[in-house]
Enzyme design. Structure first.
Site, mmCIF file in Angstrom:
data_model
loop_
_atom_site.group_PDB
_atom_site.id
_atom_site.type_symbol
_atom_site.label_atom_id
_atom_site.label_comp_id
_atom_site.label_asym_id
_atom_site.label_seq_id
_atom_site.Cartn_x
_atom_site.Cartn_y
_atom_site.Cartn_z
ATOM 1 N N GLU A 102 0.834 -1.209 0.000
ATOM 2 C CA GLU A 102 0.000 0.000 0.000
ATOM 3 C C GLU A 102 0.868 1.259 0.000
ATOM 4 O O GLU A 102 0.648 2.187 -0.778
ATOM 5 C CB GLU A 102 -0.910 0.031 1.253
ATOM 6 C CG GLU A 102 -2.008 -1.003 1.267
ATOM 7 C CD GLU A 102 -1.570 -2.342 1.881
ATOM 8 O OE1 GLU A 102 -0.344 -2.600 1.945
ATOM 9 O OE2 GLU A 102 -2.458 -3.114 2.267
ATOM 10 N N GLY A 129 5.759 -1.732 14.701
ATOM 11 C CA GLY A 129 5.030 -0.695 13.974
ATOM 12 C C GLY A 129 3.981 -0.015 14.849
ATOM 13 O O GLY A 129 3.866 1.217 14.863
ATOM 14 N N HIS A 164 -25.571 8.413 21.359
ATOM 15 C CA HIS A 164 -26.741 8.426 20.470
ATOM 16 C C HIS A 164 -26.625 7.357 19.389
ATOM 17 O O HIS A 164 -27.337 7.417 18.387
ATOM 18 C CB HIS A 164 -26.890 9.813 19.853
ATOM 19 C CG HIS A 164 -27.126 10.852 20.912
ATOM 20 N ND1 HIS A 164 -28.377 11.136 21.399
ATOM 21 C CD2 HIS A 164 -26.252 11.617 21.614
ATOM 22 C CE1 HIS A 164 -28.276 12.063 22.343
ATOM 23 N NE2 HIS A 164 -26.992 12.362 22.495
HETATM 24 O O1 F6P Z 1 0.139 -5.387 8.189
HETATM 25 C C1 F6P Z 1 0.794 -5.394 9.386
HETATM 26 C C2 F6P Z 1 1.922 -4.422 9.479
HETATM 27 O O2 F6P Z 1 3.111 -5.109 9.410
HETATM 28 C C3 F6P Z 1 1.809 -3.626 10.765
HETATM 29 O O3 F6P Z 1 2.276 -4.314 11.850
HETATM 30 C C4 F6P Z 1 2.577 -2.410 10.408
HETATM 31 O O4 F6P Z 1 2.343 -1.370 11.318
HETATM 32 C C5 F6P Z 1 2.044 -2.142 9.025
HETATM 33 O O5 F6P Z 1 1.926 -3.440 8.459
HETATM 34 C C6 F6P Z 1 2.885 -1.259 8.170
HETATM 35 O O6 F6P Z 1 4.183 -1.762 8.008
HETATM 36 P P1 F6P Z 1 5.365 -0.867 7.492
HETATM 37 O O7 F6P Z 1 5.582 0.240 8.479
HETATM 38 O O8 F6P Z 1 6.548 -1.789 7.397
HETATM 39 O O9 F6P Z 1 4.984 -0.317 6.146
#
Ligand code: F6P
Length: 555
Positions: free
Chosen positions: A212, A277, A394
């Site tokens: 992502e 993280g 609410h």
């Molecule tokens: O999807 C889990 C995870 O590894 C989390 O623990 C972490 O905070 C997130 O993805 C983002 O990971 P990164 O900081 O390596 O992009």
């Protein structure tokens, strides 16, 4: 060897207590005028009233005994010391080192951890000062007014939550935005009205491999360069490199991957594999917050964490707020079958606090095997959820008041509002606080059938209007929502999470459960667009959904 908590004497004591336990908050308060004072504790600047919990002297003693039998003190000290307590990843767990003062000493496996932490902090502070003062300029010489953090999970939720919580401290003329979702709409919406000449992107990823984040960073890079090309600012390879250098910085433990992405390592802020993280907002991951609120406020934020770290390290269990809150959660989950826990801040600025806590608590304690690989012997991580009061009142409070489930809840409120405003001569913050107090009171003490009847309610409606009460709550108050108090609240929940994990014997610091979906997404991606052999390899349901997509895309 992991202690099996269910085999401890304290567990047997708790089971015996539970077998004859009748919660009676009305009775307990009526019998004991000192109950509130006896069960109220202080941690740092937090005033924590535990008296509306299923807590008696016997329960308290048994919970403290439980902490001793699972060697909570030994586990805590091992964490603070830098032992590799994250066994499945063979890593230390040292987020507490991120907020220790420069004068402290901590050498782990030959590495001066405090010096490392402060070297990065000093660079963050210098960089934040440059952006805030306008010394750091975009490619056309304009100062930065928009900071867009690109990250997900722990590289997003913490910075968003804290930025929102501390908005009154954000420097005028600066704003932060946060892109996390790989849905391209997120990048679109967050860049739509931004000026590329005055926007700084922070790409935050511990691993710098997260699909992502890397995809969003590529989209952001495209948006920046394309917009600047449209203005004849980026015209060749040199101006393109300059644009990236002026408008992209990174936060990561993988500085080689940052460089490979095209970001100058001089503009990268590192942290270490011993920062999980979800425990990283107090590391360089907090950079957008640090820029927005300034180094002094960020230092106060870190000092708040440290105050609670010291409280957790130095306070006997019977007075120790994170320990007691974690142990009470175990009491509710394992003996009363509580499946969820609500966190209800009466502070609009904490509107992302529950979302933040969801990752902290559920990624940490959503485990079915113990640290030694054996199955857990009892239920683990409950579901954390919540919304700010009074909005939640609410929406879902009905279920907490009169539903069939036991939902322990934490209420959080501050005495001094950021914006003291009156309406019709009435202090609105006091009205807000009246709601916070009314809810915890109603949950604890309820309303009996006789009280309902005394209001003249028709007999047929009495049962619908009865509140059984005995719904446990903890009330947390602070003087104001300062940077330090926000740090204290985060550290409080970090340690609550740790306590529960120790009792259950699990590794609260890995997250293998999120890996499978990542691998499968990469395998499925080719099947979606056009690869028919990849499509044929899918299960029937996945294939059907992809076929629906293919038939409907672009319609
Ligand atoms: O999807 C889990 C995870 O590894 C989390 O623990 C972490 O905070 C997130 O993805 C983002 O990971 P990164 O900081 O390596 O992009």
């Amino acid at each position: 060897m992991t202690v099996d908590v269910t085999k401890t004497a304290a567990w047997a004591d708790l089971a015996a207590l539970h077998a004859s336990f009748t919660p009676d908050l009305r009775g307990w308060f009526a019998e004991d005028a000192d109950r509130a004072a006896r069960f109220t504790r202080t941690a740092g600047d937090l005033h924590v009233d535990l008296s509306k919990n299923f807590l008696t002297d016997e329960v308290l003693d048994a919970l403290v005994a439980l902490a001793d039998e699972v060697d909570l003190a030994g586990r805590r000290d091992a964490m603070y010391r830098g032992d590799r307590i994250n066994v499945t990843e063979n890593r230390s767990v040292l987020h507490t080192a991120l907020r220790r003062p420069k004068t402290d000493e901590l050498v782990v496996e030959g590495q001066d951890v405090i010096a490392d932490v402060h070297e990065v902090l000093d660079r963050m502070y210098a960089f934040a000062d440059k952006v805030r003062s306008g010394e750091w300029r975009g490619i056309t010489g304009k100062p930065i007014d928009t900071i867009i953090n690109i990250g997900i999970g722990g590289s997003d939720l913490g910075p968003v939550m804290v930025y929102e919580a501390l908005k009154p401290s954000v420097q005028d003329g600066l704003r932060c935005r946060f892109i996390s979702n790989i849905d391209p709409s997120d990048v679109y919406e967050k860049t739509a009205d931004a000026d590329p000449e005055t926007t700084l992107f922070i790409v935050a990823s511990k691993t710098f491999t997260t699909l992502e984040t890397i995809t969003n960073a590529k989209m952001a890079r495209w948006w920046l360069l394309n917009s600047l090309r449209g203005r004849d600012i980026v015209t060749d390879a040199a101006s393109q490199a300059q644009a990236i250098a002026k408008h992209f910085v990174a936060v990561s433990t993988a500085l080689d991957k940052v460089e490979a992405f095209g970001i100058d390592p001089a503009n990268a802020f590192g942290f270490w594999d011993w920062v999980g993280g979800r425990y990283s907002v107090d590391s360089a991951v907090g950079l957008p917050v640090c820029i927005a609120i300034g180094p002094q406020n960020f230092a106060d934020f870190l000092a708040g964490f440290n105050a609670i770290d010291r409280h957790f390290a130095e306070t006997p269990w019977a007075q120790n707020v994170p320990a007691l809150m974690g142990l009470l959660n175990v009491w509710y989950v394992n003996f009363f079958g509580a499946e969820s826990h609500a966190v209800l801040p009466y502070a609009q600025y904490l509107h992302r606090f529950a979302a933040y806590l969801q990752q902290l608590t559920m990624e940490s304690n959503g485990k079915g095997v113990r640290a030694d690989g054996t199955p857990v012997t009892t239920a683990t991580g409950e579901i954390f959820w919540g919304e700010p009061g009074t909005n939640g009142q609410h929406a879902f409070y009905q279920l907490i008041h009169q539903g069939t489930r036991l939902i322990p809840a934490d209420f959080i409120a501050v005495a001094t509002p950021a914006h003291p405003i009156s309406a019709d001569g009435r202090d609105v913050h006091e009205l807000f606080l009246a709601n916070f107090l009314a809810q915890t009171k109603a949950l604890a003490f309820g309303k009996t059938a006789d009280e309902v009847r005394a209001e003249g309610v028709a007999e047929a409606l009495v049962s619908a209007k009865v509140f059984k009460g005995n719904r446990p709550t903890t009330s947390i108050m602070a003087a104001a929502l300062t940077p330090s108090v926000v740090g204290q609240l985060i550290a409080l929940y970090e340690h609550i999470t740790f306590v529960q994990g120790v009792v259950w014997g699990i590794d609260s610091f890995d997250q293998w459960g999120v890996e499978l979906g990542k691998v499968l997404a990469n395998q499925i991606a080719p099947a979606i667009s056009s690869d028919d052999s990849a499509l044929a390899a899918q299960d029937g349901s996945t294939r059907g959904l992809i076929e629906f997509y293919r038939a409907n895309r672009g319609r």
